[in-house]
Design an enzyme around this catalytic site. Structure first.
Site, short mmCIF file in Angstrom:
data_model
loop_
_atom_site.label_atom_id
_atom_site.label_comp_id
_atom_site.label_asym_id
_atom_site.label_seq_id
_atom_site.Cartn_x
_atom_site.Cartn_y
_atom_site.Cartn_z
N PHE A 7 0.83 -1.20 0.00
CA PHE A 7 0.00 0.00 0.00
C PHE A 7 0.87 1.25 0.00
O PHE A 7 1.89 1.31 0.69
CB PHE A 7 -0.91 0.02 1.24
CG PHE A 7 -1.95 -1.04 1.22
CD1 PHE A 7 -3.20 -0.79 0.69
CD2 PHE A 7 -1.68 -2.31 1.72
CE1 PHE A 7 -4.17 -1.78 0.65
CE2 PHE A 7 -2.64 -3.31 1.69
CZ PHE A 7 -3.89 -3.05 1.16
N CYS A 8 0.45 2.23 -0.79
CA CYS A 8 1.09 3.55 -0.80
C CYS A 8 0.03 4.56 -1.21
O CYS A 8 -1.15 4.24 -1.24
CB CYS A 8 2.32 3.58 -1.70
SG CYS A 8 1.98 3.44 -3.44
N ASP A 9 0.46 5.76 -1.56
CA ASP A 9 -0.51 6.80 -1.89
C ASP A 9 -1.41 6.41 -3.06
O ASP A 9 -2.63 6.40 -2.94
CB ASP A 9 0.19 8.13 -2.18
CG ASP A 9 0.64 8.82 -0.91
OD1 ASP A 9 -0.04 8.69 0.12
OD2 ASP A 9 1.69 9.47 -0.96
N THR A 14 4.61 1.53 -6.32
CA THR A 14 4.52 0.31 -5.52
C THR A 14 4.08 -0.87 -6.38
O THR A 14 4.48 -2.00 -6.14
CB THR A 14 3.57 0.52 -4.33
OG1 THR A 14 3.96 1.70 -3.64
CG2 THR A 14 3.62 -0.64 -3.37
#
Length: 107
Positions: A7-9, A14
């Site tokens: 998970f990232c923005d 990712t």
């Protein structure tokens, strides 16, 4: 099958490391699924997909404690991808560290 979700923005960079991790897993015949999602979708992914491990991209490492709280009912490990491994897009190192995280969590 072990589900490892990153998970990232926005899950853009990712998703590149997730693909590299999946490629390493496939090469070694590991029964894994590695995918990336935006962190805003965490609860939905937890409910619908039941991951075995959650990893945060280094750019959202500040969300680690909050994420641990959000997944506590699922009893799964949460980690942050090492920024050097991430920057190098080293899927093998990230996957090895993730497997260790999962093994240590079960003890």
């Amino acid at each position: 099958m072990k589900k490892i979700y990153l998970f990232c923005d926005n899950a853009m960079s990712t998703s590149m490391i997730a693909k590299k991790m999946q490629d390493v897993g496939d090469k070694h015949n590991l029964d894994i699924e590695v995918k990336a999602y935006p962190v805003r979708n965490l609860e939905k992914i937890l409910e619908e997909k039941n991951p075995h491990c959650v990893l945060l991209g280094p750019q959202v490492r500040h969300l680690l404690e909050d994420t641990k709280n959000r997944v506590k009912d699922y009893d799964i490990p949460v980690g942050v991808i090492d920024s050097v491994d991430y920057g190098m897009m080293d899927g093998e190192k990230v996957l090895k560290k993730t497997i260790l995280l999962m093994k240590k969590y079960k003890k």
